[in-house]
Motif scaffolding. Structure first.
Motif: not given
Length: 81
Positions: A53-81
């Motif tokens: 039961l803990n394995i999906p929650l660990i994977i979910g936390g990692i996915v959430l961190m990666v998704w959040s970082s990718n969202q921020y990077l895509s927003q920062s590149t969108r506004y900088s151009s």
């Protein structure tokens, strides 16, 4: 707790929605996974129910961190151009 407090106070991840939450999920559920190793197994199986039961929650936390970082990077590149 310090792994969560330091990024929160530094405001480095202020615009990364969900990163701090994911950063909290990973160590909390990883610790629970390791604690389950110390418990006596009731059924002869590779992983007990708490670990599975803990394995999906660990994977979910990692996915959430990666998704959040990718969202921020895509927003920062969108506004900088």
């Amino acid at each position: 707790m310090m792994s969560i407090r330091i990024p929160w106070k530094s405001h480095k991840f202020e615009h990364n929605t969900g990163f701090i939450f994911g950063l909290g999920m990973v160590p909390i559920f990883a610790q629970r996974f390791l604690i389950e190793l110390l418990k006596k197994n009731q059924v002869a199986f590779a992983l007990n129910m708490g670990q599975t039961l803990n394995i999906p929650l660990i994977i979910g936390g990692i996915v959430l961190m990666v998704w959040s970082s990718n969202q921020y990077l895509s927003q920062s590149t969108r506004y900088s151009s």
